[in-house]
Design a protein around this motif. Structure first.
Motif, PDB file in Angstrom:
ATOM      1  N   VAL A 180       0.874  -1.163   0.000  1.00 17.15           N
ATOM      2  CA  VAL A 180       0.000   0.000   0.000  1.00 17.15           C
ATOM      3  C   VAL A 180       0.908   1.208   0.000  1.00 17.15           C
ATOM      4  O   VAL A 180       1.359   1.669   1.038  1.00 17.15           O
ATOM      5  CB  VAL A 180      -0.896   0.009   1.247  1.00 17.15           C
ATOM      6  CG1 VAL A 180      -1.913   1.119   1.142  1.00 17.15           C
ATOM      7  CG2 VAL A 180      -1.582  -1.317   1.409  1.00 17.15           C
ATOM      8  N   LYS A 181       1.228   1.680  -1.195  1.00 17.72           N
ATOM      9  CA  LYS A 181       2.277   2.697  -1.295  1.00 17.72           C
ATOM     10  C   LYS A 181       1.909   3.995  -0.605  1.00 17.72           C
ATOM     11  O   LYS A 181       2.768   4.759  -0.205  1.00 17.72           O
ATOM     12  CB  LYS A 181       2.573   2.973  -2.767  1.00 17.72           C
ATOM     13  CG  LYS A 181       3.447   1.908  -3.343  1.00 17.72           C
ATOM     14  CD  LYS A 181       4.048   2.372  -4.632  1.00 17.72           C
ATOM     15  CE  LYS A 181       4.917   1.283  -5.188  1.00 17.72           C
ATOM     16  NZ  LYS A 181       5.181   1.484  -6.602  1.00 17.72           N
ATOM     17  N   ASP A 182       0.630   4.183  -0.488  1.00 16.48           N
ATOM     18  CA  ASP A 182       0.158   5.394   0.147  1.00 16.48           C
ATOM     19  C   ASP A 182       0.757   5.563   1.543  1.00 16.48           C
ATOM     20  O   ASP A 182       1.003   6.670   1.995  1.00 16.48           O
ATOM     21  CB  ASP A 182      -1.373   5.303   0.238  1.00 16.48           C
ATOM     22  CG  ASP A 182      -1.968   6.580   0.712  1.00 16.48           C
ATOM     23  OD1 ASP A 182      -1.286   7.611   0.567  1.00 16.48           O
ATOM     24  OD2 ASP A 182      -3.096   6.560   1.217  1.00 16.48           O
ATOM     25  N   LEU A 183       1.000   4.461   2.212  1.00 16.44           N
ATOM     26  CA  LEU A 183       1.455   4.533   3.592  1.00 16.44           C
ATOM     27  C   LEU A 183       2.972   4.618   3.718  1.00 16.44           C
ATOM     28  O   LEU A 183       3.491   4.796   4.796  1.00 16.44           O
ATOM     29  CB  LEU A 183       0.955   3.312   4.360  1.00 16.44           C
ATOM     30  CG  LEU A 183      -0.560   3.209   4.460  1.00 16.44           C
ATOM     31  CD1 LEU A 183      -0.957   1.900   5.061  1.00 16.44           C
ATOM     32  CD2 LEU A 183      -1.110   4.348   5.281  1.00 16.44           C
ATOM     33  N   PHE A 184       3.648   4.480   2.596  1.00 19.82           N
ATOM     34  CA  PHE A 184       5.099   4.574   2.644  1.00 19.82           C
ATOM     35  C   PHE A 184       5.527   5.965   2.168  1.00 19.82           C
ATOM     36  O   PHE A 184       4.909   6.521   1.264  1.00 19.82           O
ATOM     37  CB  PHE A 184       5.731   3.533   1.738  1.00 19.82           C
ATOM     38  CG  PHE A 184       5.591   2.137   2.247  1.00 19.82           C
ATOM     39  CD1 PHE A 184       6.539   1.595   3.095  1.00 19.82           C
ATOM     40  CD2 PHE A 184       4.501   1.378   1.903  1.00 19.82           C
ATOM     41  CE1 PHE A 184       6.403   0.312   3.576  1.00 19.82           C
ATOM     42  CE2 PHE A 184       4.354   0.094   2.378  1.00 19.82           C
ATOM     43  CZ  PHE A 184       5.303  -0.440   3.207  1.00 19.82           C
ATOM     44  N   PRO A 185       6.569   6.509   2.747  1.00 24.52           N
ATOM     45  CA  PRO A 185       7.083   7.772   2.230  1.00 24.52           C
ATOM     46  C   PRO A 185       7.550   7.577   0.793  1.00 24.52           C
ATOM     47  O   PRO A 185       7.948   6.475   0.411  1.00 24.52           O
ATOM     48  CB  PRO A 185       8.276   8.072   3.133  1.00 24.52           C
ATOM     49  CG  PRO A 185       8.127   7.211   4.302  1.00 24.52           C
ATOM     50  CD  PRO A 185       7.294   6.047   3.924  1.00 24.52           C
ATOM     51  N   GLU A 186       7.509   8.654   0.055  1.00 18.95           N
ATOM     52  CA  GLU A 186       7.758   8.524  -1.374  1.00 18.95           C
ATOM     53  C   GLU A 186       9.152   8.006  -1.674  1.00 18.95           C
ATOM     54  O   GLU A 186       9.366   7.307  -2.654  1.00 18.95           O
ATOM     55  CB  GLU A 186       7.562   9.884  -2.035  1.00 18.95           C
ATOM     56  CG  GLU A 186       7.314   9.765  -3.515  1.00 18.95           C
ATOM     57  CD  GLU A 186       7.494  11.088  -4.185  1.00 18.95           C
ATOM     58  OE1 GLU A 186       7.494  12.106  -3.487  1.00 18.95           O
ATOM     59  OE2 GLU A 186       7.643  11.096  -5.403  1.00 18.95           O
ATOM     60  N   GLU A 187      10.075   8.300  -0.777  1.00 16.60           N
ATOM     61  CA  GLU A 187      11.453   7.899  -1.088  1.00 16.60           C
ATOM     62  C   GLU A 187      11.642   6.392  -1.012  1.00 16.60           C
ATOM     63  O   GLU A 187      12.719   5.897  -1.313  1.00 16.60           O
ATOM     64  CB  GLU A 187      12.429   8.607  -0.160  1.00 16.60           C
ATOM     65  CG  GLU A 187      12.273   8.245   1.284  1.00 16.60           C
ATOM     66  CD  GLU A 187      13.352   8.874   2.149  1.00 16.60           C
ATOM     67  OE1 GLU A 187      14.179   9.604   1.598  1.00 16.60           O
ATOM     68  OE2 GLU A 187      13.360   8.621   3.344  1.00 16.60           O
ATOM     69  N   LEU A 188      10.624   5.665  -0.591  1.00 17.69           N
ATOM     70  CA  LEU A 188      10.767   4.221  -0.526  1.00 17.69           C
ATOM     71  C   LEU A 188      10.063   3.502  -1.668  1.00 17.69           C
ATOM     72  O   LEU A 188      10.115   2.286  -1.755  1.00 17.69           O
ATOM     73  CB  LEU A 188      10.201   3.709   0.802  1.00 17.69           C
ATOM     74  CG  LEU A 188      10.871   4.216   2.065  1.00 17.69           C
ATOM     75  CD1 LEU A 188      10.162   3.689   3.281  1.00 17.69           C
ATOM     76  CD2 LEU A 188      12.315   3.799   2.103  1.00 17.69           C
ATOM     77  N   TRP A 189       9.402   4.233  -2.532  1.00 14.81           N
ATOM     78  CA  TRP A 189       8.564   3.574  -3.526  1.00 14.81           C
ATOM     79  C   TRP A 189       9.365   2.723  -4.490  1.00 14.81           C
ATOM     80  O   TRP A 189       8.971   1.599  -4.806  1.00 14.81           O
ATOM     81  CB  TRP A 189       7.733   4.608  -4.294  1.00 14.81           C
ATOM     82  CG  TRP A 189       6.664   5.201  -3.445  1.00 14.81           C
ATOM     83  CD1 TRP A 189       6.390   4.870  -2.159  1.00 14.81           C
ATOM     84  CD2 TRP A 189       5.732   6.208  -3.811  1.00 14.81           C
ATOM     85  NE1 TRP A 189       5.348   5.617  -1.689  1.00 14.81           N
ATOM     86  CE2 TRP A 189       4.927   6.446  -2.684  1.00 14.81           C
ATOM     87  CE3 TRP A 189       5.508   6.927  -4.966  1.00 14.81           C
ATOM     88  CZ2 TRP A 189       3.902   7.382  -2.692  1.00 14.81           C
ATOM     89  CZ3 TRP A 189       4.485   7.859  -4.974  1.00 14.81           C
ATOM     90  CH2 TRP A 189       3.687   8.082  -3.845  1.00 14.81           C
ATOM     91  N   ALA A 190      10.479   3.244  -4.921  1.00 15.97           N
ATOM     92  CA  ALA A 190      11.287   2.457  -5.855  1.00 15.97           C
ATOM     93  C   ALA A 190      11.843   1.227  -5.153  1.00 15.97           C
ATOM     94  O   ALA A 190      11.981   0.160  -5.742  1.00 15.97           O
ATOM     95  CB  ALA A 190      12.415   3.304  -6.409  1.00 15.97           C
ATOM     96  N   THR A 191      12.168   1.383  -3.870  1.00 21.05           N
ATOM     97  CA  THR A 191      12.652   0.241  -3.101  1.00 21.05           C
ATOM     98  C   THR A 191      11.601  -0.860  -3.068  1.00 21.05           C
ATOM     99  O   THR A 191      11.910  -2.043  -3.177  1.00 21.05           O
ATOM    100  CB  THR A 191      12.975   0.700  -1.673  1.00 21.05           C
ATOM    101  OG1 THR A 191      13.690   1.914  -1.744  1.00 21.05           O
ATOM    102  CG2 THR A 191      13.783  -0.329  -0.948  1.00 21.05           C
ATOM    103  N   LEU A 192      10.347  -0.447  -2.928  1.00 20.22           N
ATOM    104  CA  LEU A 192       9.268  -1.425  -2.883  1.00 20.22           C
ATOM    105  C   LEU A 192       9.160  -2.180  -4.203  1.00 20.22           C
ATOM    106  O   LEU A 192       8.856  -3.362  -4.231  1.00 20.22           O
ATOM    107  CB  LEU A 192       7.943  -0.728  -2.593  1.00 20.22           C
ATOM    108  CG  LEU A 192       7.768  -0.182  -1.184  1.00 20.22           C
ATOM    109  CD1 LEU A 192       6.464   0.570  -1.088  1.00 20.22           C
ATOM    110  CD2 LEU A 192       7.785  -1.306  -0.177  1.00 20.22           C
ATOM    111  N   ASP A 193       9.433  -1.461  -5.288  1.00 22.08           N
ATOM    112  CA  ASP A 193       9.332  -2.094  -6.601  1.00 22.08           C
ATOM    113  C   ASP A 193      10.574  -2.889  -6.942  1.00 22.08           C
ATOM    114  O   ASP A 193      10.673  -3.452  -8.023  1.00 22.08           O
ATOM    115  CB  ASP A 193       9.108  -1.026  -7.683  1.00 22.08           C
ATOM    116  CG  ASP A 193       7.745  -0.413  -7.569  1.00 22.08           C
ATOM    117  OD1 ASP A 193       6.861  -1.112  -7.059  1.00 22.08           O
ATOM    118  OD2 ASP A 193       7.561   0.748  -7.969  1.00 22.08           O
ATOM    119  N   GLY A 194      11.537  -2.881  -6.046  1.00 22.89           N
ATOM    120  CA  GLY A 194      12.781  -3.564  -6.346  1.00 22.89           C
ATOM    121  C   GLY A 194      13.635  -2.803  -7.325  1.00 22.89           C
ATOM    122  O   GLY A 194      14.454  -3.373  -8.024  1.00 22.89           O
TER     123      GLY A 194
END
Lengths: 293, 651
Positions: free
Chosen positions: A148-162
């Motif tokens: 749920v990307k909404d709950l993560f700070p934006e700087e972690l989004w790419a990390t989430l996508d690998g």
């Protein structure tokens, strides 16, 4: 409560070793002849210490411990768990609870997993390796589950996508400069709110916000692909300069200990394998950048 | 939030134990250094940014950090959520509690939610469905289902029927959310409490462009702030309230409640489950530890009653507490966000208590009968309107008691239980003989006996229940827990310093500060004995001494020494020592693991895991079993220490 050095040199000096003597005069209970004060420090650990034995666990306690262990086991089987991994010295120490002084010693305790630290005798693939779980030093986030990307700070989004590119800004969905460009473009094109304002906006119901957020990330992903081609040409609006400066400042600070930010001219890791994490096998992803230190 | 060194160490060990090394390293740094950005974290831990971000993702997923993004610079700060990390220790207890209260499916769902940290409802259900279908295959052993559920929670699954796991999952989730055990997550939940407060404050301050000046504006500001807080809280719990309503109006709600929620087999969706599936599939949920804590507190109190009064009474007390806790959202509610209803104190009707009473409990057991003339009915049925602290209005209270007493006497013959609405059955002693003859309906018969148990509870010295109105009952948690706290502290002092030490501290607690000359006479002890004990306890930090000189010389024999017992400080010290003991238990576990690492490395092999008994050689297997025993003991000790922490700090 020995009288020694207690209250301004008032009596109680020079007691012979081990011999009890009357309490120093002047103490509130000094007039009591039966009371003895020992000038010698007492044994810190009593010789006949019998620790109390805990009663056996009740049914409920046993069940809750079983639940805890089961939960732990279940979590350790997920790709998020990172295994214990200590440096050679600390792993061979007899006491796992070492006394450590200062952050640098604490950091030195942990092992780094890269090509330099691997054991040449065990690294060769063997039959029994089939049965041993690989030990993770980095959680495998990509594709493990929907986030749920909404709950993560934006700087972690790419990390989430690998797609974490490393470096201080590597976690942003795209490079910072391009992202700013995209942001403005989306603002102009779609007339939507600013990304950052949007992020903290809670007035919408969960569902709607979520949906829009997904749109946004798609948009950004597209924009990043576009932006990759025409690198460098970003428009400058006066609002952006402020941000620019701040980032400059940050990267200055980062440079002291992280130098792969510009990732261009001289990149030792990239020399051999192009700096691409993916061709190196999943479990060794850490090693590449860990070699910086 | 400031924590002691031991508490910080404990949190880090817990994160390490459950979530692995990388998050625990970050957690340690975040606790010791305060709020940090990713580059700073990387600097302090000597990790690279990529690793830090991966670790942070895990922490955010499990709600172990608060995040704060500066909107101007887009820099995100992370702050450790120490309470969240501590709560990890209660994982086992919470899962067990859910299991006994709501049955196996609920436990599996909560287990999944805990594994996922936070997740969309749809995803939780998907996982649950997957597990259910894979479970049907023979030979698939899941460790979390190994333990035997002993409390008679009904499992809805029998082999004959084919349940629909998704429907069932939605039903159970609706129930859990409605009761508050799961809560919805928004970006706001990731703000640390201070950040949250300051954002709201700034929000409210916008209405005062010239700043808050004067007492009138200040009070206006306060009320607005409180209103805003309440609004936000209502917004957060909107999903819960919606589902609560739906559960309340469910036709089969009462049946389900009685069967601990296990009766819905998923073949039919309850309206809550239906609504959840169609409307809220994308709502993100996580476990609400506060609510779970309320439930754990209930368990603790019921155990206390079981020890002090008896088994059957404890069952009745459980019913009271579970009826009450539907209206309580947390153990230590913040008065600024409380609704009026909560400020007044929650109370339950006798009928409500009856609804929550397990029907299999024989309420007529565990209680004696006394003849009618031996009972002073005025005392037994006395109504105490005010909690024990507010003794100021005693005159009014006694007056009203009289009135109420008369009123309840009048109601004696109003056997409304027979008409079926279940309210206001005042146990009249006269009719008890008839009851035994069986010419009263079983419900009212049970109600009357249950009422006797309630009266016993109300009469108890500890004040487990307060009879606060005609047919209304309440529990004053704070004095009750104060009592529990003293009980634990007394046990501890007695263990360490013996009976005499306990006697002295109790005297001091009762009397306040006492001169050391009067203390021996009061304690009926010899003077030297007293002094030795006091000095011993002072060194251990339980007592303290204050010197008051009689003249300017400050000579020791012209000084009065007052001993006193500082409860707050003692509690803090004890808490810290408890953390330390927990840390040591976990470290010990690590040492034992290292000792047995040869065995453990074998048991962790993929081909051995799950069937240790067949695969391992006899002596190795024995060693493994020994290790498991040891682990159980150590974790059991940790969970006992956690009980102590809960009493001292959380309840």
């Amino acid at each position: 409560m020995s009288g020694r050095g207690g209250r301004g040199g008032r009596g109680g000096r020079g007691g012979a070793a081990g011999r009890g003597k009357a309490a120093p005069p002047g103490m509130p209970f000094g007039d009591d002849p039966t009371l003895v004060a020992h000038s010698q420090p007492s044994e810190t650990y009593p010789s006949s210490y019998k620790p109390p034995v805990a009663p056996i666990l009740t049914d409920r306690e046993e069940r809750s411990v079983a639940c805890f262990v089961a939960f732990r086991q279940a979590y350790h089987d997920t790709p998020f768990y990172t295994h214990r991994h200590f440096s050679v010295e600390s792993a061979s120490a007899s006491d796992p609870v070492l006394r450590l002084y200062g952050q640098s010693q604490i950091n030195a305790r942990y092992g780094i997993k890269n090509r330099a630290t691997m054991d040449p005798f065990l690294a060769v693939p063997m039959y029994s390796h089939k049965f041993v779980d690989e030990s993770r030093t980095l959680p495998e986030l990509k594709g493990a589950r929907p986030y749920v990307k909404d709950l993560f700070p934006e700087e972690l989004w790419a990390t989430l996508d690998g797609k974490d590119a490393g470096g201080p800004k590597g976690g942003f969905p795209s490079k910072a400069k391009e992202k700013k460009g995209t942001k403005r473009k989306s603002l102009a094109d779609r007339g939507e709110n600013d990304l950052f304002v949007d992020y903290d906006d809670d007035d919408d119901d969960e569902f709607g916000l979520h949906k829009r957020l997904r749109n946004e990330t798609d948009e950004q992903r597209k924009a990043r692909i576009e932006g990759a081609g025409k690198e460098g040409e970003t428009e400058d609006v006066e609002g952006g300069e402020e941000l620019e400066d701040e980032e400059e400042e940050l990267s200055q600070e980062d440079d002291d200990y992280e130098d792969d930010e510009d990732g261009g001219d001289y990149d030792a890791e990239a020399y051999f394998d192009g700096g691409d994490d993916d061709d190196f096998g999943d479990d060794e992803g850490v090693g590449e950048s860990a070699m910086d230190f | 939030m400031l924590v002691t060194k031991n508490a910080a160490e404990l949190c880090v060990l817990l994160v390490n134990e459950l979530y692995g090394q990388l998050p625990s390293r970050l957690m340690a740094t975040l606790i010791s250094k305060g709020r940090l950005t990713v580059p700073h974290l990387a600097h302090h831990t000597s990790l690279n940014h990529r690793q830090v971000r991966h670790g942070i993702v895990v922490l955010v997923q499990q709600s172990l950090v608060f995040t704060f993004t500066d909107q101007d610079s887009a820099v995100t700060y992370y702050e450790a959520n120490v309470d969240g990390a501590y709560n990890l220790i209660r994982t086992g207890k919470i899962l067990d509690m859910i299991d006994t209260k709501f049955g196996r499916p609920a436990k599996l769902l909560v287990h999944d939610v805990l594994l996922l940290g936070h997740a969309e409802i749809a995803e939780v259900v998907r996982r649950y469905k997957g597990e259910r279908t894979s479970q049907k295959k023979p030979g698939d052993v899941d460790p979390c289902r190994n333990h035997v559920n002993g409390d008679g929670a009904l499992s809805p699954f029998t082999d004959s029927e084919e349940p629909d796991p998704a429907g069932e999952a939605y039903n159970v989730l609706a129930q859990l959310i409605g009761l508050g055990f799961l809560e919805s997550v928004s970006t706001m939940t990731y703000q640390s409490p201070q950040d949250f407060k300051s954002t709201v404050e700034q929000d409210v301050l916008k209405d005062f462009p010239n700043g808050v000046r004067g007492s009138k504006q200040a009070s206006e500001y306060d009320t607005r702030l409180r209103e805003r807080m309440r609004e936000i809280r209502a917004e957060r719990t909107s999903l819960k309230r919606e589902l609560e309503m739906k559960i309340e109006f469910e036709p089969s709600a009462k049946r389900r409640k009685l069967l601990n929620g296990g009766a819905s087999n998923g073949l039919t969706l309850t309206s809550g489950g239906y609504w959840l599936r169609d409307q809220e599939g994308h709502t993100v949920i996580r476990l609400n530890y506060e609510k779970c804590l309320v439930e754990l507190r209930n368990q603790k109190l019921a155990e206390q009653v079981e020890d002090l009064i008896g088994d059957t009474t404890a069952h009745v007390y459980r019913a009271v507490l579970s009826a009450l806790s539907r209206k309580i959202s947390g153990c230590q509610a913040d008065p600024s966000t409380m609704t009026d209803d909560e400020l007044m104190g929650v109370r339950v009707k006798t009928g409500e208590v009856y609804e929550h009473l397990n029907p299999s409990v024989d309420v007529s057991a565990g209680i004696g009968t006394a003849s009618e003339d031996e009972i002073d009915i005025r005392r037994a049925e006395k109504i105490r309107r005010y909690p024990p602290e507010t003794k100021g209005s005693s005159l009014r209270a006694t007056l009203e008691e009289g009135d109420e007493l008369m009123a309840s006497d009048d109601e004696d013959y109003d056997h409304s239980a027979e008409t079926g609405n279940g309210s206001a059955v005042n146990g009249s002693r006269e009719s008890k003989a008839d009851v035994v003859n069986g010419d009263v309906s079983p419900r009212s018969y049970r109600l009357r006996w249950m009422r006797q148990h309630l009266l016993i509870l109300a009469e108890s010295k500890q004040g487990f229940v307060r009879h606060c109105g005609s047919d209304e009952w309440t529990v004053d948690f704070s004095p009750l827990l104060q009592h529990l706290r003293y009980l634990e502290l007394d046990t501890m002092i007695e263990e360490t310093f013996g009976r005499q030490g306990l006697r002295l501290t109790r005297i001091l607690r009762e009397k306040g500060k006492i001169d050391d000359k009067t203390l021996p006479t009061m304690a009926l002890m010899r003077k030297p004995d007293v002094h030795v004990k006091m000095a011993e306890m002072e060194m251990a930090g339980f007592l303290d001494v204050q010197e008051v000189p009689r003249d300017n010389n400050r000579a020791a024999n012209r000084t009065i020494f007052f001993w006193f017992f500082d409860e707050e400080r003692t509690l803090k010290r004890t808490l810290d020592n408890t953390y330390k003991s927990m840390v040591r238990c976990l470290q010990r576990l690590e040492v034992e693991r290292r000792k047995k690492r040869n065995v453990l490395s074998v048991t962790e092999r993929k081909d051995v895991k799950g069937m240790e008994e067949e695969k391992l050689r006899g002596d190795v297997y024995n060693e493994y079993i020994q290790f498991l025993e040891l682990e159980k003991k150590l974790l059991g000790q940790v969970s006992r220490l956690d009980d102590l922490v809960a009493i001292f700090r959380d309840f």
